[in-house]
Scaffold this active site. Structure first.
Site, mmCIF file in Angstrom:
data_model
loop_
_atom_site.group_PDB
_atom_site.id
_atom_site.type_symbol
_atom_site.label_atom_id
_atom_site.label_comp_id
_atom_site.label_asym_id
_atom_site.label_seq_id
_atom_site.Cartn_x
_atom_site.Cartn_y
_atom_site.Cartn_z
ATOM 1 N N THR A 147 -22.952 14.066 13.611
ATOM 2 C CA THR A 147 -24.307 14.466 13.988
ATOM 3 C C THR A 147 -24.459 15.986 14.000
ATOM 4 O OG1 THR A 147 -24.469 12.493 15.363
ATOM 5 C CG2 THR A 147 -26.091 14.224 15.755
ATOM 6 N N GLU A 262 -17.816 0.629 15.689
ATOM 7 C CA GLU A 262 -18.274 1.458 16.810
ATOM 8 C C GLU A 262 -19.401 0.760 17.568
ATOM 9 O OE1 GLU A 262 -20.133 5.912 17.744
ATOM 10 O OE2 GLU A 262 -19.686 5.318 15.679
#
Length: 399
Positions: A147, A262
């Site tokens: 990110t 995840e």
């Protein structure tokens, strides 16, 4: 995990519970206030075989599959730990799989460190030797950096660049929301090596002590206080070309493949947090007396507990069902997204009601449900927001 648990998995639960009781609970509040867990905890977990679960023994893991690692995640929280602890201690679960997957595609080199031609510099086996084995042994800490400050969930738009310069890449850019970024020895980093869009993204392993790599700041958060989170910057960081994971410009697909695991971990954290809060609240309502009787003696309280139990059980059953399918090799991204959203929704409702039923005590820092209330909020954001999950589900529906 929808079938009855095997003896081995029951023993794994007991091992995890003993670890949490002995090595975590006496110190967790201090770690929450310090903003991180000690590096020594990784070594302890590694010695017990907990860090290596879900990774092949040939790369230093403990074997088992996705369901074993999810079982440990669940039991850590049920034993009184937290999703923040899971994030801090098991960050390698998102930092290493890309390296291991590249090693598997290379044809399973020899099981011993440095064995055979597969461990020559510039190969996936060399990355396994340098990063995977020591991390699963508790000697190193890895993180995942995808990110960016102005990108959010739009991975394809990332702008951190890696330009080839002789035998190296020169990396420039910024990453944020990096879990374990303060303590990490290395970061598996998404970089742009090609044209704009998903087709130009690669994955590089970057050592955090490389000149030009710095922790810009430690991020202070609503929850997950014991999980250090950082913004990292890269200014002309020189990274050996051999630290490329897989092939150049194939990183986006690799990132997407690992997102499923995840997301199932976050879903497991969600229903486990809900179950822990339900357990704590039932005990509280039995012991708490008001107006001449226990809270649990009131119908409105019993019905609220019944609703909490129903939401938790339904989420657990569905997440485990989807985990079974993923462990069997089925490509079910829409179902993974549904599982995450269903578990997060259940968790949100249950932790809210847990605090409410605890009354003023539930608002205090020393109440466990208060910590879970704060920690739970990230579960609908991390690994892809609820809204992104809905887009994936809609695509699976053909709409």
């Amino acid at each position: 995990m929808t079938e009855p648990e095997t003896l081995e998995r029951r023993q794994l639960r007991e091992l995890t519970r003993r670890f949490v009781t002995r090595d975590v609970l006496p110190h967790l509040d201090g770690w929450e206030r310090a903003g991180e867990v000690p590096r020594a905890l990784h070594g302890t977990a590694a010695e017990l075989g907990l860090l290596g679960l879900g990774f092949p023994e040939a790369v230093g893991g403990s074997g088992g599959d996705l369901r074993d690692s999810l079982l440990v995640t669940e039991e850590v929280i049920l034993a009184g730990g937290s999703s923040g602890l899971v994030a801090a201690l098991f960050t390698h679960g998102i930092a290493l799989p890309h390296i291991v997957a590249a090693w598997q595609r290379d044809g399973h080199p020899g099981p011993e460190p440095g064995s055979g031609p597969g461990s020559e510099p510039g190969t996936a086996a060399a990355l396994v030797d340098r990063y995977v084995r020591p991390t699963l042994a508790g000697a190193r800490i890895g993180a995942l950096a995808v990110t960016e400050p102005d990108g959010g969930s739009d991975v394809a738009a990332l702008r951190t660049t890696a330009r080839r310069d002789g035998a190296d890449y020169l990396v420039n850019g910024t990453k944020t929301f990096v879990t374990s970024g303060v303590r990490a020895d290395f970061v598996t980093t998404a970089v742009r090596t090609g044209a704009p869009g998903a087709a130009g993204i690669s994955l590089l392993v970057i050592d955090t002590d490389a000149p030009g790599c710095t922790v810009d700041r430690r991020l202070e958060k609503l929850g997950w206080h014991c999980s250090d989170t950082a913004t990292l910057s890269f200014v002309d960081v020189r990274v050996p070309a051999g630290n490329l994971i897989g092939v150049e410009n194939a990183g986006f697909a690799a990132i997407m493949r690992q997102f499923g695991t995840e997301r199932l971990s976050l879903a497991t954290q969600a229903y486990a947090t809900a179950q822990r809060c339900l357990d704590l609240t039932v005990a509280w309502c039995r012991d708490r007396h008001t107006f001449g009787g226990p809270l649990i003696g009131r119908q409105v309280v019993r019905h609220r507990l019944a609703e909490m139990a129903t939401r938790t059980a339904a989420a657990r059953a569905y997440v485990r069902q989807v985990a079974d399918r993923v462990a069997a090799g089925e490509p079910v991204p829409a179902e993974v997204a549904m599982a995450k959203n269903a578990a997060v929704s259940a968790c949100d409702r249950v932790v809210d009601q847990a605090v409410q039923l605890h009354g003023g005590h539930g608002y205090l820092r020393d109440a466990e449900v208060e910590r879970h209330y704060r920690d739970a909020r990230i579960l609908g954001i991390g690994g892809g927001t609820t809204e992104i999950m809905n887009e994936i589900i809609a695509k699976g529906l053909g709409i």
